[in-house]
Design a protein around this motif. Structure first.
Motif, PDB file in Angstrom:
ATOM      1  N   THR A  43      73.050  37.110 100.740  1.00  0.00           N
ATOM      2  CA  THR A  43      72.106  37.473 101.446  1.00  0.00           C
ATOM      3  C   THR A  43      72.235  36.444 102.963  1.00  0.00           C
ATOM      4  OG1 THR A  43      70.441  35.646 100.781  1.00  0.00           O
ATOM      5  CG2 THR A  43      70.268  37.838  99.582  1.00  0.00           C
ATOM      6  N   PHE A  44      71.307  36.966 103.619  1.00  0.00           N
ATOM      7  CA  PHE A  44      71.429  36.441 105.083  1.00  0.00           C
ATOM      8  C   PHE A  44      71.083  34.904 105.008  1.00  0.00           C
ATOM      9  CE2 PHE A  44      71.557  40.374 106.808  1.00  0.00           C
ATOM     10  CZ  PHE A  44      72.486  40.415 107.722  1.00  0.00           C
ATOM     11  N   ASP A  45      70.458  34.541 103.859  1.00  0.00           N
ATOM     12  CA  ASP A  45      69.837  32.923 103.928  1.00  0.00           C
ATOM     13  C   ASP A  45      70.998  32.333 103.007  1.00  0.00           C
ATOM     14  OD1 ASP A  45      69.166  34.002 101.515  1.00  0.00           O
ATOM     15  OD2 ASP A  45      67.071  33.243 101.550  1.00  0.00           O
ATOM     16  N   GLY A  46      71.942  32.979 102.538  1.00  0.00           N
ATOM     17  CA  GLY A  46      72.988  32.411 101.672  1.00  0.00           C
ATOM     18  C   GLY A  46      73.004  32.472 100.170  1.00  0.00           C
ATOM     19  N   GLU A  88      62.988  40.232  89.349  1.00  0.00           N
ATOM     20  CA  GLU A  88      62.801  39.038  90.196  1.00  0.00           C
ATOM     21  C   GLU A  88      64.036  38.823  91.411  1.00  0.00           C
ATOM     22  OE1 GLU A  88      64.553  38.061  86.222  1.00  0.00           O
ATOM     23  OE2 GLU A  88      62.700  38.976  86.764  1.00  0.00           O
ATOM     24  N   GLN A  89      65.140  39.542  91.062  1.00  0.00           N
ATOM     25  CA  GLN A  89      66.175  39.693  92.000  1.00  0.00           C
ATOM     26  C   GLN A  89      65.898  40.446  93.324  1.00  0.00           C
ATOM     27  OE1 GLN A  89      69.309  40.690  89.061  1.00  0.00           O
ATOM     28  NE2 GLN A  89      70.472  39.022  89.637  1.00  0.00           N
ATOM     29  N   ARG A  94      65.277  40.961  99.564  1.00  0.00           N
ATOM     30  CA  ARG A  94      64.290  41.124 100.588  1.00  0.00           C
ATOM     31  C   ARG A  94      64.631  40.398 101.709  1.00  0.00           C
ATOM     32  NH1 ARG A  94      57.891  39.628 100.019  1.00  0.00           N
ATOM     33  NH2 ARG A  94      57.013  40.508 101.924  1.00  0.00           N
ATOM     34  N   GLN A  95      65.740  39.272 101.761  1.00  0.00           N
ATOM     35  CA  GLN A  95      66.053  38.306 102.713  1.00  0.00           C
ATOM     36  C   GLN A  95      66.770  38.993 103.360  1.00  0.00           C
ATOM     37  OE1 GLN A  95      64.313  35.688 103.196  1.00  0.00           O
ATOM     38  NE2 GLN A  95      63.365  36.130 101.260  1.00  0.00           N
ATOM     39  N   GLY A  96      67.502  40.222 102.992  1.00  0.00           N
ATOM     40  CA  GLY A  96      68.444  40.951 103.644  1.00  0.00           C
ATOM     41  C   GLY A  96      69.866  40.890 103.173  1.00  0.00           C
ATOM     42  N   ILE A 118      70.367  47.290 103.750  1.00  0.00           N
ATOM     43  CA  ILE A 118      70.250  47.653 102.507  1.00  0.00           C
ATOM     44  C   ILE A 118      69.131  46.894 101.612  1.00  0.00           C
ATOM     45  CG2 ILE A 118      71.386  47.792 100.143  1.00  0.00           C
ATOM     46  CD1 ILE A 118      74.042  48.063 101.744  1.00  0.00           C
ATOM     47  N   GLY A 119      69.113  45.619 101.589  1.00  0.00           N
ATOM     48  CA  GLY A 119      68.239  44.669 101.071  1.00  0.00           C
ATOM     49  C   GLY A 119      66.725  44.998 101.168  1.00  0.00           C
ATOM     50  N   LEU A 120      66.245  44.943 102.417  1.00  0.00           N
ATOM     51  CA  LEU A 120      64.844  45.430 102.551  1.00  0.00           C
ATOM     52  C   LEU A 120      64.490  46.759 102.014  1.00  0.00           C
ATOM     53  CD1 LEU A 120      62.080  44.385 103.434  1.00  0.00           C
ATOM     54  CD2 LEU A 120      62.562  45.107 105.718  1.00  0.00           C
ATOM     55  N   LYS A 121      65.495  47.785 102.030  1.00  0.00           N
ATOM     56  CA  LYS A 121      65.150  49.148 101.539  1.00  0.00           C
ATOM     57  C   LYS A 121      65.269  49.100 100.200  1.00  0.00           C
ATOM     58  CE  LYS A 121      66.707  51.346 105.873  1.00  0.00           C
ATOM     59  NZ  LYS A 121      67.892  52.153 106.318  1.00  0.00           N
TER      60      LYS A 121
END
Length: 136
Positions: A43-46, A88-89, A94-96, A118-121
Motif C-alpha cells: 500500500t501507499f503507507d508501506g 480485515e485486509q 483502503r490505503q491504496g 485498485i485498493g479503494l475500489k
C-alpha cells in the motif's frame, strides 16, 4: 468491478460461504501461474499483504490474420488465479495499492502505480457486499 490493462486484470469475488477472493487474470503468451501462487500487495503507507492463491482457469485461442496478403498467426492466452483475502485486509487496501507482485513463471508479474487504481475500489466493493448482507 475490475481494473484492466493490456496484460493484467484484478477482480473481486464474494462466495456464498462468506469467504472473499481477489481474482487476477494475466493475459500473456509468456507468463502463467504455477499451481500455488502468491500475490503481494504494497500500500501507499508501506503495509504489505501476502495473499495465497491457486490457478483456477486458463484460456487459449488462436487464429490467423491476413496483412498485405500474408497469413500471420495470432494467439491469445489468459491465466486466472484466485487469492483468498480476509475481511480485515480490506481495511488495509483502503490505503491504496502502490505495487502488486504475483508469482508467475518464467518471470514474476510486477506492477507499480503512481496513484491508487485498485485498493479503494476493492474496499468499496467489499463495503457494498457488507451492506447487502446487513439489509438481508
Amino acid at each position: 468491478m475490475n481494473h484492466e490493462r493490456k496484460f493484467f486484470k484484478i477482480d473481486f469475488c464474494h462466495c456464498i460461504d462468506t469467504s472473499y477472493h481477489v481474482i487476477a487474470v494475466v493475459k500473456s503468451g509468456k507468463r502463467k501461474f504455477i499451481g500455488e501462487t502468491t500475490m503481494m500487495i504494497k500500500t501507499f503507507d508501506g503495509q504489505v499483504l501476502k495473499l495465497k492463491g491457486k490457478e483456477i482457469d486458463k484460456e487459449s485461442t488462436s487464429g490467423w490474420v491476413i496483412i498485405d496478403g500474408f497469413f500471420i498467426p495470432m494467439s491469445h492466452k489468459a491465466y486466472t488465479a484466485q487469492f483468498s483475502i480476509a475481511p480485515e485486509q480490506f481495511e488495509i487496501l483502503r490505503q491504496g495499492v502502490a505495487k502488486i507482485y504475483i508469482t508467475t513463471i518464467p518471470t514474476p508479474h510486477e506492477r507499480s502505480f503512481k496513484r491508487d487504481k485498485i485498493g479503494l475500489k476493492l474496499y468499496e466493493f467489499y463495503e457494498q457486499i457488507q451492506a447487502l448482507e446487513r439489509e438481508f
